[in-house]
Scaffold this active site. Structure first.
Site: not given
Ligand code: CA2
Length: 142
Positions: A9-10, A17, A22, A72, A75, A78, A85, A96, A98, A105
């Protein structure tokens, strides 16, 4: 060699953003870079914001044809027992990744439910983490 690169996700918002967190590279840029760096590897790239869809894709990888997975989970790392599974059910190696250093963080990011069932984890090395994970999978198979 066929490698599945799975983003949760995201991560589809990469480069659009929060570039200070990131980076400025989009997911498409990241994928193009991997293809360029590893011309001998067949990649399947998949991103979803939905837990069950990610599980479906992992189940599909188990059915054959995929030699390794870079995930990746965003979230979901967590929180998702379902993704854990699905990863645990795979016989192929899963790494994995990140982008950020989850240990530097918020506290809740320090625990990954997925990490214990992965071959290894790369965290905090930016998009290079994906390249290092792919290189590992390639070396592992050689
Ligand atoms: O550091 C990572 O790759 C994470 O997997 C990124 C996740 C975060 O919840 C993990 O704890 C660590 C969040 C991804 C959000 O991605 C975005 C990318 C661009 C702009 C905003 C969010």
């Amino acid at each position: 060699m066929h490698i599945l690169i799975l983003n949760g996700p995201n991560l589809g918002m990469l480069g659009q953003r929060e570039p200070e967190v990131y980076g400025s590279e989009t997911l498409t840029d990241l994928e193009a870079r991997l293809r360029k760096r590893f011309p001998g590897v067949q990649f399947t790239f998949f991103q979803s914001n939905h837990e069950g869809v990610l599980v479906d894709e992992l189940n599909r990888a188990a059915d054959g044809g995929v030699d390794g997975v870079v995930i990746n989970p965003g979230a979901y790392a967590h929180s998702s027992y379902a993704i854990r599974d699905a990863v645990a059910a795979l016989k192929i190696p899963v790494v994995e990744v990140h982008i950020t250093n989850v240990h530097a963080r918020e506290e809740f990011r320090r625990r990954s439910l997925i990490a214990p069932v992965c071959r290894g984890v790369v965290t905090g090395l930016g998009r290079r983490g994906y390249e290092l994970a792919v290189q590992f999978l390639v070396d592992e198979r050689a």
